[in-house]
Scaffold this active site. Sequence first.
Site, short mmCIF file in Angstrom:
data_model
loop_
_atom_site.label_atom_id
_atom_site.label_comp_id
_atom_site.label_asym_id
_atom_site.label_seq_id
_atom_site.Cartn_x
_atom_site.Cartn_y
_atom_site.Cartn_z
N HIS A 202 -3.13 -3.38 0.28
CA HIS A 202 -4.04 -2.28 -0.08
C HIS A 202 -4.25 -2.19 -1.59
O HIS A 202 -5.30 -1.74 -2.05
CB HIS A 202 -3.58 -0.97 0.54
CG HIS A 202 -3.92 -0.91 1.99
ND1 HIS A 202 -3.05 -1.31 2.97
CD2 HIS A 202 -5.09 -0.60 2.61
CE1 HIS A 202 -3.66 -1.21 4.14
NE2 HIS A 202 -4.89 -0.79 3.96
N ARG A 309 -11.91 5.39 4.08
CA ARG A 309 -10.45 5.40 4.26
C ARG A 309 -9.93 6.77 3.83
O ARG A 309 -9.51 6.95 2.68
CB ARG A 309 -9.80 4.30 3.41
CG ARG A 309 -10.04 2.87 3.91
CD ARG A 309 -9.29 1.86 3.03
NE ARG A 309 -9.14 0.57 3.69
CZ ARG A 309 -9.92 -0.49 3.45
NH1 ARG A 309 -10.91 -0.40 2.60
NH2 ARG A 309 -9.69 -1.63 4.07
N ARG A 346 -12.68 7.39 8.95
CA ARG A 346 -11.48 6.97 9.67
C ARG A 346 -10.39 8.02 9.45
O ARG A 346 -10.16 8.44 8.30
CB ARG A 346 -10.99 5.61 9.16
CG ARG A 346 -9.75 5.15 9.90
CD ARG A 346 -9.35 3.77 9.49
NE ARG A 346 -8.75 3.75 8.16
CZ ARG A 346 -8.30 2.65 7.58
NH1 ARG A 346 -8.42 1.50 8.20
NH2 ARG A 346 -7.76 2.69 6.39
N GLU A 449 -7.36 -3.60 15.62
CA GLU A 449 -6.48 -4.13 14.58
C GLU A 449 -5.20 -4.73 15.17
O GLU A 449 -4.49 -5.45 14.50
CB GLU A 449 -6.05 -3.02 13.62
CG GLU A 449 -7.18 -2.23 13.04
CD GLU A 449 -6.73 -1.24 12.01
OE1 GLU A 449 -6.70 -1.59 10.83
OE2 GLU A 449 -6.38 -0.10 12.39
N ASN A 472 -8.08 -7.25 8.59
CA ASN A 472 -6.90 -7.34 7.74
C ASN A 472 -5.63 -7.17 8.58
O ASN A 472 -4.69 -7.96 8.48
CB ASN A 472 -6.91 -6.24 6.67
CG ASN A 472 -8.19 -6.24 5.88
OD1 ASN A 472 -8.85 -7.26 5.79
ND2 ASN A 472 -8.55 -5.11 5.31
N ASP A 473 -5.63 -6.11 9.38
CA ASP A 473 -4.45 -5.89 10.22
C ASP A 473 -4.44 -6.80 11.44
O ASP A 473 -3.38 -7.22 11.89
CB ASP A 473 -4.38 -4.42 10.65
CG ASP A 473 -3.73 -3.57 9.57
OD1 ASP A 473 -2.72 -4.02 9.00
OD2 ASP A 473 -4.23 -2.48 9.28
N ARG A 483 0.89 -8.58 5.42
CA ARG A 483 -0.26 -8.83 4.55
C ARG A 483 0.02 -8.55 3.08
O ARG A 483 -0.74 -8.93 2.21
CB ARG A 483 -1.46 -8.00 5.03
CG ARG A 483 -1.22 -6.53 5.03
CD ARG A 483 -2.28 -5.77 5.82
NE ARG A 483 -3.33 -5.25 5.00
CZ ARG A 483 -4.20 -4.33 5.38
NH1 ARG A 483 -4.14 -3.83 6.61
NH2 ARG A 483 -5.13 -3.89 4.59
N CYS A 520 -14.90 -4.33 9.59
CA CYS A 520 -14.75 -3.61 8.32
C CYS A 520 -13.56 -4.14 7.52
O CYS A 520 -13.23 -3.60 6.47
CB CYS A 520 -14.62 -2.11 8.56
SG CYS A 520 -13.17 -1.67 9.53
C1 PEP Z 1 -8.21 -3.57 8.38
O1 PEP Z 1 -7.05 -3.54 8.79
O2 PEP Z 1 -8.93 -4.60 8.43
C2 PEP Z 1 -8.82 -2.37 7.81
C3 PEP Z 1 -10.10 -2.33 7.50
O3 PEP Z 1 -8.00 -1.31 7.56
P1 PEP Z 1 -7.01 -1.26 6.31
O4 PEP Z 1 -7.31 -2.43 5.43
O5 PEP Z 1 -7.22 0.03 5.61
O6 PEP Z 1 -5.66 -1.35 6.95
MG MG Z 2 -6.07 -1.64 8.96
#
Ligand code: PEP
Ligand code: MG
Length: 596
Positions: A202, A309, A346, A449, A472-473, A483, A520
């Site tokens: 993040h 977010r 979200r 996710e 991402n998740d 990550r 996203c």
């Molecule tokens: C993701 O996990 O791809 C996502 C958009 O949420 P975050 O990056 O805030 O975990």
């Molecule tokens: Mg995520």
Amino acid sequence: MSFQVFGIPVSRGVAIGRAVLVASSRLDVAHYFINEADIEAEIARCLRARDEVARELSALKVDLPEDAPHELAALLDVHLMLLHDEALTGATKQWIVDRHYNAEWALSAQLEVLARQFDEMEDDYLRERKADLEQVVERILDALAAESGKTPRGAASVTQRDFAGEDPLLLVAADIAPADMLQFKRSVFHGFITDIGGKTSHTAIVARSLDIPAVVGTREASRLIRQDDWVIIDGDSGLVIVDPSPIVLEEYRFRQRQSELERARLARLRHTPAVTMDGERIELHANIELPTDAEAAVVAGATGVGLFRSEFLFMNRDGELPSEDEQFEAYKAAVEAMRGMPVTIRTVDIGADKPLDRMSANELRHEHVLNPAMGLRAIRWSLAEPSMFRQQLRAIYRASAFGKIRLLIPMVAHLAEVRQILESIKRVQQQLNDAGHAYTKVELGVMIEIPAAAVMLPLLLKHVDFVSIGTNDLIQYTLAIDRADEAVAHLYDPWHPAVLQLIASSIAQARAAGKSVSVCGEMAGDPAFTDLLLSMGLRSFSMHPAQIPSVKQRILRADSAKLAGALPAILASEDPQETARLALSTGGQAAVRTFH
Ligand code: PEP
Ligand code: MG
């Protein structure tokens, strides 16, 4: 002497400037430039704080009980001596005079310089005096905070000031928490370098949203780079060059100008609709962290917010959560700024590498939450705190009276969670009716996710209006790769066949069910994946506003029908990246449009 450090590139472009080293624990002191006219007053403020600490320490010494160990008095003497040492106060003054740093920033900058000198000492006794120095500086910082009361530590503190003649500054730290990173929005820093982190940690995501070059996961940059060193950040390759030669500097200045020209050229696409060559209209939405980011989204040509977010509203508040009214105002501000375009909010995704604040990060560590990424984060936390969750839902629903809002739930893995969410929504609607608050229809979506959600998508789709794939998740949990951990960053692979299968099947299933689907995660904003996602049938992307122009350029050059034809070979391939390179390069570029 010039040397290089390698890390993970997370935010594109070239930055050239002087290093500002900040220890992670001191990132939350106020950092701002003062005016020339205020220099004397700032020095006086610093000296007052020092004198206050000296008085406290002297009083402590006088009040020491008779049977107190003799070492205690000696320690207080050491602290008093450090307090008056020119190497601390004299040099701190110099930072204020030369660089216009505020007192807190000047003190922590000087502490970094001295701490390094202590680290290099041969003598064990002297080396250990570093801890004393840190305690002394902490005391002065506390005295400064107590005196001003106006610029508390942890408050949004780095402000941009037009400081003629000032060299650009690059922040170098072992780590920067997302909450701290957020404070650097509109900051004085032109680039970031950290020892820790991965491409989709993040911290990296917020750096990208700031749209300034950043390199993370360098492992030891903060140890090797010194305060005030000249540094080049190459955010495209992950290279950091310290003390560059004039020739290298010139080369990078040239590249910097080139990338600025390229940005200016792409910015002209702002009003061009994102339509593929074969006429498919694509939604390009923005990911935002704060309502104030919505303006940048509109400027970049976003046609909505695909991911707000909301957890960033909950950070840096010393554990106190935002009230319903405060949240309502924030959501309403975002909706109004988007001028009728949809805003996908979200619900809070707190946990993992996004603690509420530093204190709770420490608590997590002390409570031995061994694997926070798999722990009580996101919707799990919300459902464990039902009144907090309903408060957020009420704020979101109330804001829906002012524009089109969509509600997005992170980290869903169980149907039982969806049922609980629907129950909470029903209850919240009843409460709002009773209280006479207006609201309109809010579509409900879940994030894909967790692999379980992707696999059971047909079941989830019966209960929700849309889905958004958080790559991402999804990559993190599919491949069991943290990550945020640079040690396994090389295994974090968006091209992994299992990842591609899950994304492709999620898009296909949502479309077959007639439900809207978007991506996203960071893949959506990386032009290297635009053709691939188009080939999977994706028609809605959400990304940082700064990424919209280059993704749009890719879309304008793509032929979605041809791209779709290439997908089966890519999904069946042992080396999907290579297959995609061959197949997709013939998928769209038949004729390149010009945009001028
Ligand atoms: C993701 O996990 O791809 C996502 C958009 O949420 P975050 O990056 O805030 O975990
Ligand atoms: Mg995520």
